[in-house]
Motif scaffolding. Structure first.
Motif, PDB file in Angstrom:
ATOM      1  N   GLY A  15       0.800  -1.217   0.000  1.00  0.00           N
ATOM      2  CA  GLY A  15       0.000   0.000   0.000  1.00  0.00           C
ATOM      3  C   GLY A  15       0.833   1.267   0.000  1.00  0.00           C
ATOM      4  O   GLY A  15       0.298   2.361  -0.201  1.00  0.00           O
ATOM      5  N   THR A  16       2.130   1.129   0.237  1.00  0.00           N
ATOM      6  CA  THR A  16       3.033   2.286   0.267  1.00  0.00           C
ATOM      7  C   THR A  16       3.902   2.315  -0.981  1.00  0.00           C
ATOM      8  O   THR A  16       3.921   3.295  -1.715  1.00  0.00           O
ATOM      9  N   CYS A 167      21.948   3.890  12.794  1.00  0.00           N
ATOM     10  CA  CYS A 167      21.370   5.221  13.003  1.00  0.00           C
ATOM     11  C   CYS A 167      20.709   5.283  14.372  1.00  0.00           C
ATOM     12  O   CYS A 167      20.351   4.260  14.950  1.00  0.00           O
ATOM     13  N   ARG A 168      20.541   6.493  14.864  1.00  0.00           N
ATOM     14  CA  ARG A 168      19.676   6.701  16.013  1.00  0.00           C
ATOM     15  C   ARG A 168      18.235   6.758  15.519  1.00  0.00           C
ATOM     16  O   ARG A 168      17.987   7.063  14.358  1.00  0.00           O
ATOM     17  N   ARG A 169      17.292   6.472  16.397  1.00  0.00           N
ATOM     18  CA  ARG A 169      15.907   6.398  15.942  1.00  0.00           C
ATOM     19  C   ARG A 169      15.404   7.714  15.380  1.00  0.00           C
ATOM     20  O   ARG A 169      14.626   7.737  14.435  1.00  0.00           O
ATOM     21  N   GLU A 170      15.880   8.839  15.922  1.00  0.00           N
ATOM     22  CA  GLU A 170      15.423  10.144  15.432  1.00  0.00           C
ATOM     23  C   GLU A 170      16.032  10.509  14.079  1.00  0.00           C
ATOM     24  O   GLU A 170      15.608  11.479  13.440  1.00  0.00           O
ATOM     25  N   GLU A 171      17.013   9.721  13.620  1.00  0.00           N
ATOM     26  CA  GLU A 171      17.619   9.946  12.304  1.00  0.00           C
ATOM     27  C   GLU A 171      16.941   9.118  11.218  1.00  0.00           C
ATOM     28  O   GLU A 171      17.328   9.180  10.056  1.00  0.00           O
ATOM     29  N   ILE A 172      15.921   8.376  11.613  1.00  0.00           N
ATOM     30  CA  ILE A 172      15.205   7.515  10.664  1.00  0.00           C
ATOM     31  C   ILE A 172      13.866   8.132  10.307  1.00  0.00           C
ATOM     32  O   ILE A 172      13.108   8.562  11.179  1.00  0.00           O
ATOM     33  N   LEU A 173      13.590   8.180   9.018  1.00  0.00           N
ATOM     34  CA  LEU A 173      12.289   8.614   8.514  1.00  0.00           C
ATOM     35  C   LEU A 173      11.528   7.372   8.068  1.00  0.00           C
ATOM     36  O   LEU A 173      12.018   6.605   7.247  1.00  0.00           O
ATOM     37  N   PHE A 174      10.350   7.190   8.616  1.00  0.00           N
ATOM     38  CA  PHE A 174       9.533   6.025   8.303  1.00  0.00           C
ATOM     39  C   PHE A 174       8.339   6.456   7.465  1.00  0.00           C
ATOM     40  O   PHE A 174       7.632   7.398   7.820  1.00  0.00           O
ATOM     41  N   LEU A 175       8.102   5.733   6.356  1.00  0.00           N
ATOM     42  CA  LEU A 175       6.990   6.040   5.461  1.00  0.00           C
ATOM     43  C   LEU A 175       5.997   4.893   5.411  1.00  0.00           C
ATOM     44  O   LEU A 175       6.392   3.734   5.303  1.00  0.00           O
ATOM     45  N   SER A 176       4.722   5.239   5.463  1.00  0.00           N
ATOM     46  CA  SER A 176       3.675   4.250   5.286  1.00  0.00           C
ATOM     47  C   SER A 176       2.412   4.950   4.813  1.00  0.00           C
ATOM     48  O   SER A 176       2.198   6.131   5.094  1.00  0.00           O
ATOM     49  N   SER A 177       1.574   4.185   4.120  1.00  0.00           N
ATOM     50  CA  SER A 177       0.255   4.683   3.733  1.00  0.00           C
ATOM     51  C   SER A 177      -0.787   4.332   4.787  1.00  0.00           C
ATOM     52  O   SER A 177      -1.925   4.789   4.717  1.00  0.00           O
ATOM     53  N   ALA A 185       5.055   3.860  14.439  1.00  0.00           N
ATOM     54  CA  ALA A 185       6.422   4.334  14.211  1.00  0.00           C
ATOM     55  C   ALA A 185       6.683   5.656  14.920  1.00  0.00           C
ATOM     56  O   ALA A 185       7.762   5.868  15.480  1.00  0.00           O
ATOM     57  N   ALA A 186       5.692   6.557  14.901  1.00  0.00           N
ATOM     58  CA  ALA A 186       5.836   7.845  15.582  1.00  0.00           C
ATOM     59  C   ALA A 186       5.925   7.656  17.090  1.00  0.00           C
ATOM     60  O   ALA A 186       6.721   8.303  17.777  1.00  0.00           O
ATOM     61  N   SER A 187       5.111   6.756  17.616  1.00  0.00           N
ATOM     62  CA  SER A 187       5.144   6.465  19.045  1.00  0.00           C
ATOM     63  C   SER A 187       6.499   5.893  19.450  1.00  0.00           C
ATOM     64  O   SER A 187       7.005   6.179  20.538  1.00  0.00           O
ATOM     65  N   PHE A 188       7.104   5.109  18.561  1.00  0.00           N
ATOM     66  CA  PHE A 188       8.412   4.524  18.842  1.00  0.00           C
ATOM     67  C   PHE A 188       9.520   5.570  18.819  1.00  0.00           C
ATOM     68  O   PHE A 188      10.553   5.404  19.469  1.00  0.00           O
ATOM     69  N   GLY A 189       9.326   6.650  18.069  1.00  0.00           N
ATOM     70  CA  GLY A 189      10.332   7.709  18.030  1.00  0.00           C
ATOM     71  C   GLY A 189      10.932   7.987  16.678  1.00  0.00           C
ATOM     72  O   GLY A 189      11.841   8.819  16.545  1.00  0.00           O
ATOM     73  N   PHE A 190      10.451   7.312  15.627  1.00  0.00           N
ATOM     74  CA  PHE A 190      10.888   7.629  14.276  1.00  0.00           C
ATOM     75  C   PHE A 190      10.236   8.923  13.806  1.00  0.00           C
ATOM     76  O   PHE A 190       9.106   9.255  14.216  1.00  0.00           O
ATOM     77  N   GLN A 191      10.916   9.651  12.940  1.00  0.00           N
ATOM     78  CA  GLN A 191      10.235  10.685  12.170  1.00  0.00           C
ATOM     79  C   GLN A 191       9.351   9.964  11.147  1.00  0.00           C
ATOM     80  O   GLN A 191       9.703   8.879  10.675  1.00  0.00           O
ATOM     81  N   ALA A 193       6.446  10.079   7.722  1.00  0.00           N
ATOM     82  CA  ALA A 193       5.745  10.738   6.613  1.00  0.00           C
ATOM     83  C   ALA A 193       4.621   9.812   6.178  1.00  0.00           C
ATOM     84  O   ALA A 193       4.870   8.660   5.810  1.00  0.00           O
ATOM     85  N   TRP A 194       3.416  10.312   6.262  1.00  0.00           N
ATOM     86  CA  TRP A 194       2.237   9.541   5.855  1.00  0.00           C
ATOM     87  C   TRP A 194       2.001   9.725   4.366  1.00  0.00           C
ATOM     88  O   TRP A 194       1.844  10.854   3.897  1.00  0.00           O
ATOM     89  N   VAL A 195       2.006   8.626   3.620  1.00  0.00           N
ATOM     90  CA  VAL A 195       1.743   8.676   2.182  1.00  0.00           C
ATOM     91  C   VAL A 195       0.233   8.558   1.995  1.00  0.00           C
ATOM     92  O   VAL A 195      -0.327   7.462   1.950  1.00  0.00           O
ATOM     93  N   ASN A 196      -0.402   9.692   1.890  1.00  0.00           N
ATOM     94  CA  ASN A 196      -1.873   9.757   1.847  1.00  0.00           C
ATOM     95  C   ASN A 196      -2.343   9.806   0.395  1.00  0.00           C
ATOM     96  O   ASN A 196      -2.776  10.840  -0.111  1.00  0.00           O
ATOM     97  N   ARG A 197      -2.271   8.657  -0.251  1.00  0.00           N
ATOM     98  CA  ARG A 197      -2.625   8.584  -1.672  1.00  0.00           C
ATOM     99  C   ARG A 197      -4.119   8.770  -1.913  1.00  0.00           C
ATOM    100  O   ARG A 197      -4.525   9.153  -3.005  1.00  0.00           O
ATOM    101  N   LYS A 198      -4.931   8.478  -0.904  1.00  0.00           N
ATOM    102  CA  LYS A 198      -6.384   8.495  -1.096  1.00  0.00           C
ATOM    103  C   LYS A 198      -7.049   9.726  -0.488  1.00  0.00           C
ATOM    104  O   LYS A 198      -8.270   9.792  -0.392  1.00  0.00           O
TER     105      LYS A 198
END
Length: 226
Positions: A15-16, A167-177, A185-191, A193-198
């Motif tokens: 989905g991403t 990497c440190r967790r704050e240096e990671i960008l996580f993407l998902s739809s 991922a945000a709760s865990f501490g990653f930066q 980006a929500w891929v909001n295709r819809k």
């Protein structure tokens, strides 16, 4: 909130990067008039089964869950799932179509960032899919929760991915739809980006993404500062 200091980018898969409903064509070929219904119910039950099995502590690999979800969908819709049709549909999952912009975006991002995927998918599903589309050169890691037997959005799944990257967790960008995935991922501490295709509404679960994008082209422009 914005994004800064990114060294590595982790992508969700289904989905991403890949359209799970690209199986509609095969579903429709085998079951005329039912293709979309089968695809949608198949995906819904696939997620349901993963979440329920995680909650009750009875983990099963995602390829098994995917098969069970397909069996449910066909029985619920009253169509006969022969062994031959089951195999064809499961094989279609190994050749899901990537979204249009994904190949070029990955190529551009791989030149500046360490890229990886983190998926609930089983190794038997993920590796053939990535190899089929020749995306291997772009990813330093193809990470599956099967190694920890903890489905996303469990913190253990994101922590396992963190352990694979330098990497440190704050240096990671996580993407998902998926909003539940971004929330985890945000709760865990990653930066994130929500891929909001819809053009959907983000779920009210106490977390927000650092950035909302409609496709990966927007991510490339964002990270390039354009």
């Amino acid at each position: 909130m914005g994004i800064s200091g990114v060294k590595a980018i982790i992508f969700d898969v289904y989905g991403t990067l890949f359209d799970v409903h690209s199986v509609i064509e095969k579903c429709e070929e085998l079951y005329p008039g039912h293709g979309q219904q089968i695809s949608e119910l198949w995906r819904t039950k696939q997620l349901d089964y993963a979440f329920i099995r995680h909650i009750i502590g009875r983990y099963r690999p995602f390829d098994e869950i995917t098969r069970n979800a397909l069996q449910y969908a066909c029985e619920q819709l009253g169509v006969s799932l022969t062994k031959e049709n089951e195999q064809e549909l499961l094989q279609a999952y190994l050749k899901l179509a990537p979204y249009e912009e994904v190949p070029q975006a990955l190529k551009q991002l791989a030149g500046s960032y360490q890229l990886a995927v983190l998926s609930n998918g089983s190794p038997s599903m993920l590796h053939p899919l990535v190899e089929y589309h020749q995306f291997n050169p772009y990813f330093s890691q193809v990470i599956t929760v099967d190694d920890v037997k903890q489905y996303k959005p469990s913190p253990a799944a994101y922590n396992y991915a963190l352990e694979q990257l330098d990497c440190r967790r704050e240096e990671i960008l996580f993407l998902s739809s998926n909003t539940w995935d971004i929330t985890g991922a945000a709760s865990f501490g990653f930066q994130t980006a929500w891929v909001n295709r819809k053009h959907a509404v983000f779920d009210y679960m106490g977390q927000k993404p650092n950035q909302i994008i409609s496709n990966l082209d927007e991510l490339v422009r964002l990270l390039e500062g354009k």
